[in-house]
Design a protein around this motif. Structure first.
Motif, PDB file in Angstrom:
ATOM      1  N   GLN A 233       0.821  -1.202   0.000  1.00 33.66           N
ATOM      2  CA  GLN A 233       0.000   0.000   0.000  1.00 33.66           C
ATOM      3  C   GLN A 233       0.859   1.257   0.000  1.00 33.66           C
ATOM      4  OE1 GLN A 233      -2.586  -0.439   3.351  1.00 33.66           O
ATOM      5  NE2 GLN A 233      -3.681  -2.204   2.503  1.00 33.66           N
TER       6      GLN A 233
ATOM      7  N   THR B 130       2.242   1.643  -3.471  1.00 39.46           N
ATOM      8  CA  THR B 130       1.173   2.073  -4.375  1.00 39.46           C
ATOM      9  C   THR B 130       0.952   3.576  -4.283  1.00 39.46           C
ATOM     10  OG1 THR B 130       0.076  -0.083  -4.156  1.00 39.46           O
ATOM     11  CG2 THR B 130      -1.252   1.741  -4.976  1.00 39.46           C
ATOM     12  N   GLY B 131       0.970   4.122  -3.079  1.00 44.35           N
ATOM     13  CA  GLY B 131       0.813   5.559  -2.909  1.00 44.35           C
ATOM     14  C   GLY B 131       1.961   6.343  -3.521  1.00 44.35           C
TER      15      GLY B 131
ATOM     16  N   LYS C 250       1.557   6.219  -7.330  1.00 48.30           N
ATOM     17  CA  LYS C 250       0.421   7.050  -7.731  1.00 48.30           C
ATOM     18  C   LYS C 250       0.787   8.525  -7.685  1.00 48.30           C
ATOM     19  CE  LYS C 250      -4.456   7.931  -6.700  1.00 48.30           C
ATOM     20  NZ  LYS C 250      -5.597   7.599  -5.801  1.00 48.30           N
TER      21      LYS C 250
ATOM     22  N   SER D 165       3.752   9.778  -8.096  1.00 50.30           N
ATOM     23  CA  SER D 165       4.657  10.036  -9.223  1.00 50.30           C
ATOM     24  C   SER D 165       3.879  10.218 -10.517  1.00 50.30           C
ATOM     25  CB  SER D 165       5.656   8.884  -9.354  1.00 50.30           C
ATOM     26  OG  SER D 165       6.517   9.082 -10.465  1.00 50.30           O
ATOM     27  N   TYR D 166       2.856   9.393 -10.732  1.00 51.88           N
ATOM     28  CA  TYR D 166       2.041   9.507 -11.949  1.00 51.88           C
ATOM     29  C   TYR D 166       1.258  10.820 -11.961  1.00 51.88           C
ATOM     30  CZ  TYR D 166       2.705   4.904 -14.067  1.00 51.88           C
ATOM     31  OH  TYR D 166       3.236   3.822 -14.727  1.00 51.88           O
ATOM     32  N   GLU D 167       0.690  11.209 -10.822  1.00 55.39           N
ATOM     33  CA  GLU D 167      -0.130  12.415 -10.795  1.00 55.39           C
ATOM     34  C   GLU D 167       0.720  13.670 -11.008  1.00 55.39           C
ATOM     35  OE1 GLU D 167      -2.590  12.598  -7.365  1.00 55.39           O
ATOM     36  OE2 GLU D 167      -3.755  10.811  -7.894  1.00 55.39           O
TER      37      GLU D 167
ATOM     38  N   ARG E 203       6.460   7.919 -17.404  1.00 54.14           N
ATOM     39  CA  ARG E 203       5.090   7.979 -16.891  1.00 54.14           C
ATOM     40  C   ARG E 203       4.151   8.614 -17.921  1.00 54.14           C
ATOM     41  NH1 ARG E 203       6.308   4.636 -12.855  1.00 54.14           N
ATOM     42  NH2 ARG E 203       7.128   5.564 -10.971  1.00 54.14           N
TER      43      ARG E 203
END
Length: 341
Positions: free
Chosen positions: A84, A87-88, A91, A93-95, A147
């Motif tokens: 988890q 995953t955060g 996420k 990095s993608y945003e 990304r």
């Protein structure tokens, strides 16, 4: 057969829950063994503890809770705390990469500006100990580039999947033009239905490296259709401009489209029709249009002309404001702000 649910009270028998294929399975926090869903009974869980771990039988519930927390941290599935946490991080990095792409900024800005700025904000608003958490977010130039490419590929896959699933077919709008760098760009937009809604998305963008004949445009589009498993038979409409390479009866792009999609309706872009209508305007309207075009071109031809024109607008605005009462001045200012040169 109904599936048994995990009860938090089962921790006193040394068992926590793990998800597997949508069902809860009991996992022993001592030997890490996972039992079947049918064993999710207090009697069976207690029997496992007494038979396999008799030395732990007299331990209190807090002992098993501590073991359970350690097991959750070491898990590799989606219920694990490490999973988890990672995953955060991914996420985030993608945003951030998405924000860089949306604002058309250099990829290095994420590492040189966004990340240091985030550390400053966290340090002053949350605390110094939480700044270290940002170090694990990868925002290097190569990472941001990767990304963005992955998100672009995913969006393209979603668009093509939506077109394939459209039960009413789809329509395309095709246009090719040469930009100021002498690069000929081919843009194709697609319109289709998805979830009972009409969607318009960019289907593809590709450079024409050689000639821009109708056959060249069709070959690029046909290759894209083949690679993405799009059926020409589902094409219901095609819109192009009025160039001879598009509308030619024998070698135009629309002629090739009509050969593979006979049911498609071929349309001339209405924006180009407006441009054609402007050529046959009445003399009075045409003179007025040409005069306005010359004025705008003269003002925009140089920076000096633009600055002088803005200065004239400001002086005219101030003179008109001074002659109005306070309420009328505010109303005039709102109207002035909405106008453009």
């Amino acid at each position: 057969m109904s599936k048994r649910k995990y009860n938090p009270e089962y921790i006193k028998y040394g068992f926590i829950s793990i998800k597997h294929q949508g069902e809860d399975l009991p996992q022993c926090v001592v030997c890490m063994k996972t039992l079947s869903n049918g064993a999710m009974k207090p009697s069976l869980l207690k029997r496992h503890l007494e038979s396999n771990h008799p030395e732990k039988n007299d331990r209190n519930q807090s002992y098993f809770e501590r073991l359970g927390e350690n097991v959750k941290k070491r898990r590799l599935d989606q219920t694990g705390q490490n999973y988890q946490k990672m995953t955060g991080i991914v996420k985030a990095s993608y945003e951030v990469s998405l924000l860089v792409a949306q604002n058309v900024k250099a990829h290095t800005i994420a590492e040189t500006l966004i990340l240091p700025a985030a550390k400053v904000l966290v340090r002053h608003l949350i605390g110094e100990k939480d700044v270290a958490k940002l170090e694990s977010v990868s925002l290097s130039n190569d990472t941001v580039k990767r990304r963005i490419n992955e998100m672009a590929t995913d969006i393209a896959d979603q668009v093509t999947a939506g077109i394939r699933a459209s039960k009413y077919g789809f329509a395309i709008q095709v246009d090719e033009s040469t930009d100021i760098t002498s690069c000929c760009q081919l843009l194709v937009y697609a319109r289709y239905t998805q979830d009972n809604k009409v969607k318009t998305e960019l289907l593809m963008s590709e450079e024409l490296s050689a000639t821009t004949k109708g056959r060249d445009v069709f070959n690029i589009l046909e290759r894209y259709f083949t690679e993405n498993e799009l059926d020409w038979g589902n094409l219901v409409g095609c819109t192009t401009d009025g160039a001879p390479s598009m509308l030619g009866r024998k070698s135009g792009f629309q002629a090739y489209v009509k050969a593979v999609a006979p049911k498609a309706t071929l349309v001339h872009c209405y924006i180009h029709r407006f441009a054609l209508c402007a050529r046959v305007l009445p003399t009075e309207l045409l003179e007025c249009l040409n005069r306005n075009i010359k004025l705008v071109n003269f003002v925009k031809a140089s920076a000096l002309n633009t600055i002088i024109c803005k200065a004239l607008r400001r002086s005219r605005f101030k003179s008109q404001m001074s002659s109005l009462p306070h309420g009328g001045a505010l109303a005039f200012k709102r109207k002035y702000d909405k106008t453009s040169l």
